[in-house]
Design a protein around this motif. Structure first.
Motif, PDB file in Angstrom:
ATOM      1  N   ASP A  99     -10.978   1.429   5.856  1.00 12.66           N
ATOM      2  CA  ASP A  99     -10.228   0.612   4.908  1.00 12.66           C
ATOM      3  C   ASP A  99      -9.251  -0.293   5.654  1.00 12.66           C
ATOM      4  O   ASP A  99      -8.159   0.137   6.019  1.00 12.66           O
ATOM      5  CB  ASP A  99      -9.471   1.530   3.934  1.00 12.66           C
ATOM      6  CG  ASP A  99      -8.952   0.762   2.722  1.00 12.66           C
ATOM      7  OD1 ASP A  99      -8.928  -0.482   2.774  1.00 12.66           O
ATOM      8  OD2 ASP A  99      -8.564   1.418   1.742  1.00 12.66           O
ATOM      9  N   GLU A 100      -9.640  -1.512   5.871  1.00 15.77           N
ATOM     10  CA  GLU A 100      -8.821  -2.469   6.632  1.00 15.77           C
ATOM     11  C   GLU A 100      -8.185  -1.836   7.857  1.00 15.77           C
ATOM     12  O   GLU A 100      -6.965  -1.871   8.022  1.00 15.77           O
ATOM     13  CB  GLU A 100      -7.710  -3.044   5.729  1.00 15.77           C
ATOM     14  CG  GLU A 100      -8.269  -3.896   4.611  1.00 15.77           C
ATOM     15  CD  GLU A 100      -7.147  -4.484   3.777  1.00 15.77           C
ATOM     16  OE1 GLU A 100      -6.226  -5.049   4.388  1.00 15.77           O
ATOM     17  OE2 GLU A 100      -7.206  -4.382   2.545  1.00 15.77           O
TER      18      GLU A 100
ATOM     19  N   GLN B 192      -6.001   2.662   5.260  1.00 13.91           N
ATOM     20  CA  GLN B 192      -5.289   1.397   5.443  1.00 13.91           C
ATOM     21  C   GLN B 192      -4.047   1.604   6.321  1.00 13.91           C
ATOM     22  O   GLN B 192      -3.705   0.776   7.128  1.00 13.91           O
ATOM     23  CB  GLN B 192      -4.887   0.859   4.063  1.00 13.91           C
ATOM     24  CG  GLN B 192      -5.128  -0.620   3.908  1.00 13.91           C
ATOM     25  CD  GLN B 192      -5.077  -1.085   2.454  1.00 13.91           C
ATOM     26  OE1 GLN B 192      -5.341  -0.324   1.528  1.00 13.91           O
ATOM     27  NE2 GLN B 192      -4.731  -2.333   2.255  1.00 13.91           N
TER      28      GLN B 192
ATOM     29  N   SER C 190     -10.313  -0.387  -2.073  1.00 15.43           N
ATOM     30  CA  SER C 190      -9.911   0.957  -1.639  1.00 15.43           C
ATOM     31  C   SER C 190     -10.380   2.009  -2.639  1.00 15.43           C
ATOM     32  O   SER C 190     -10.724   3.130  -2.261  1.00 15.43           O
ATOM     33  CB  SER C 190      -8.391   1.047  -1.492  1.00 15.43           C
ATOM     34  OG  SER C 190      -7.937   0.159  -0.510  1.00 15.43           O
TER      35      SER C 190
END
Ligand SMILES: Nc1ncnc2c1ncn2[C@@H]1O[C@H](COP(=O)(O)OP(=O)(O)OP(=O)(O)O)[C@@H](O)[C@H]1O
Ligand SMILES: [Mg+2]
Lengths: 272, 283
Positions: free
Chosen positions: A176-177, A100, A64
């Motif tokens: 991010d994910e 995320q 991240s």
């Protein structure tokens, strides 16, 4: 678009078509105790335009952090990061970020949440409304435009976050994910959608994930990061022809590549 | 559109929903019964004790006498005029305190050199009992309305500024990253993320401020004035009309409660996305 003092791309040195170029970038977080936390060891990385690049690595290794540097939210402690040949000095409207967590604003309707970048960037909202509606429909959120985020499930909120990044049609997408919180079925569906978007709109995607099969399925390249302080320890090309379908996960190349990545990560203490 | 929404929402069978609603209604009714019972017992007990023990109404007047005084004061007496006067001071004081508190709070939270220069003083002043300044303020600003408004502002200002600063500084960092990544500058980030995020805190401050403003106005009137409900209490006290004083007290309590209720209503409209009751009153 960028207002930063733009140095001309160093002639000759510029790798052809490298959209993103990272040279020896490190990052240390300052902490209250005084000892900085070294999150990234020197990173060297080139990403060419329209590539789909995934990054896998153990939790807390600095994925991240690297993404935030590319988003212009953090500035590297050392080294150099260039975007289209110009040093990156801050966020750019040409870069869309999916975090995320969905990070929606609870006081805005879904439609207004996804139109937020348009308003912030002072573009004409009317020109983007239809695109926003179409993208919401594409991720299965038709009819939810005037709802509020609290009325949506976590997975639905995450999809809204993806649409919000896509609405301004950025050249680069940093994710991010994005599918970490989704169930397997929705995840597969969104993987397909993402592949379609990428193929149709020719975006450069930098994609962080915990799922090795997902990384291989979506990417041209899969980068593997070491434990903190993170460095890129491997860079795999994925040669499986596109468009890929779910059956491809049983191809020998696919199985072989996911196996190699998994063994590498396990040797380094594993993913998560 | 409406049809879409309806078909998109999952259908819950009506039966369990109705039972849930009925249970909630029953619970609410039980709450009301409890509250009213307490009132009846306390007021009834008060009336009974005063009558049985034959306590002089100069010491403790019975509720029935107080209610009579309240009615008289409102219908024939000077209550309405004085009420208007005190309300004007309260509302004016509140409005000024709210405006100053929010604007200065935003400046302190957002601009570093202002924060460095001013914030320690705000923290220090927070613990000073501002109401103790009332006598001084009345000497400085006279017996008219001005001094009462200033007392009200002095006591109501701090919870607003403290909560505004707190709210702005507590904005979720992810939200700020999100808006900054879109290219928002500081003002855009403030307007679109920080200020709305701070609203629950700001309203908690305003809620404390409106009641404190009423307190400030009344205490200001105690220090010397020609009108207002505080002045009315002084007049009743000087002729030992304790029931009259109590009547004014009840009127003040009702006003305080209604002002609070009004604020909660506005809050529910404005900050509709949260029902979390935020933080310190700062008073
Ligand atoms: N603001 C911060 N201040 C101090 N240290 C931080 C900060 N943010 C992250 N770190 C540290 O830097 C390291 C890398 O964090 P980062 O969030 O980049 O990890 P990650 O690879 O994304 O992990 P995950 O897969 O769990 O999301 C972690 O060890 C974390 O403790
Ligand atoms: Mg992470």
């Amino acid at each position: 678009m960028r207002t930063a003092a733009s140095e001309p791309a160093q002639a000759g040195q510029r790798h052809d078509e490298q959209l993103i170029s990272i040279r020896g970038a490190t990052l240390a977080y300052p902490t209250a105790s005084g000892d900085p936390v070294q999150a990234l060891n020197p990173i060297d990385l080139d990403i060419r335009a329209e590539a789909f690049v995934s990054l896998v690595g153990p939790s807390g290794c600095g994925k991240s952090t690297l993404l935030k540097i590319l988003a212009g939210l953090l500035h590297q402690s050392e080294g150099e990061v260039t975007l289209d040949g110009r040093p990156l000095t801050g966020p750019s409207p040409n870069v869309g970020v999916v975090f995320q967590q969905p990070v929606l604003l609870p006081w805005l309707t879904i439609l207004n949440n996804v139109l937020l970048p348009i308003r912030v960037q002072k573009r004409n909202v009317d020109e983007y409304r239809q695109r926003a509606m179409d993208l919401l429909a594409m991720v299965g959120l038709e009819g939810f435009e005037s709802r509020y985020p609290s009325e949506l499930s976590g997975g639905m909120q995450q999809r809204v976050g993806i649409v919000r990044a896509l609405v301004p049609d950025p050249q680069i997408l940093l994710m991010d994910e994005p599918f970490g919180a989704l169930d397997a079925l929705t995840r597969e569906q969104l993987n397909d959608d993402l592949q379609t978007i990428w193929a149709e709109q020719r975006k450069t995607v930098f994609f962080i994930t915990h799922s090795i099969p997902e990384a291989v399925y979506l990417s041209d390249r899969v980068l593997v990061m070491s434990e903190r302080p993170g460095r890129v320890i491997a860079d795999f090309e994925v040669d499986i022809p596109r468009p890929r379908s779910l059956e491809d996960v049983s191809l020998p190349e696919f199985v072989e590549l996911t196996g190699r990545i998994r063994r590498l990560l396990n040797a380094k203490g594993g993913i998560d | 559109m409406t049809a879409d929404l309806a078909s998109a929402s999952p259908r819950t069978s009506p039966a369990p929903r109705r039972t849930a609603r009925r249970t909630a209604r029953r619970a609410r009714r039980a709450d009301w019964i409890a509250v009213v019972s307490t009132f009846v017992v306390v007021v009834g007990g008060w009336e009974a004790v005063v009558r049985i023990a034959d306590i002089s109404s100069i010491v403790l007047p019975p509720p029935s006498l107080i209610v009579g005084k309240l009615y008289d004061g409102l219908v024939h007496g000077t209550f309405v005029k004085n009420l208007g006067y005190t309300m004007a001071e309260t509302v004016l004081g509140f409005a000024i305190a709210a405006f100053l508190g929010i604007v200065l709070g935003a400046l302190v939270a957002e601009i570093r050199w202002i924060r460095r220069a001013v914030y320690p003083y705000i923290v220090a002043f927070q613990t000073v009992p501002k109401i103790a300044l009332a006598p001084l303020l009345v000497i400085w600003f006279g017996f008219g309305m001005t001094s009462k408004v200033i007392v009200a502002v002095t006591v109501a200002f701090f919870p607003v500024i403290v909560n505004t600063i707190e709210g702005l500084q507590n904005t979720d960092h992810q939200r700020i990253d999100m808006i900054r990544a879109m290219g928002a500058g500081r003002f855009e980030a403030f307007r679109r993320v920080k200020l709305p995020s701070a609203l629950p805190y700001i309203f908690a401050g305003l809620d404390a401020a409106i009641v404190l403003s009423l307190l400030g106005a009344v205490v200001g009137e105690f220090m010397g004035s020609r009108a207002g409900l505080g002045n009315q209490i002084l007049i009743f006290n000087s002729v030992l009309d304790i029931a009259g004083s109590f009547a004014v007290l009840i009127l003040l309590s009702i006003i305080g409660f209604l002002l609070h209720l009004l604020l909660v209503m506005v809050q529910k409209k404005v900050v509709f996305w949260t029902n979390v009751h935020a933080v310190s009153s700062g008073a």
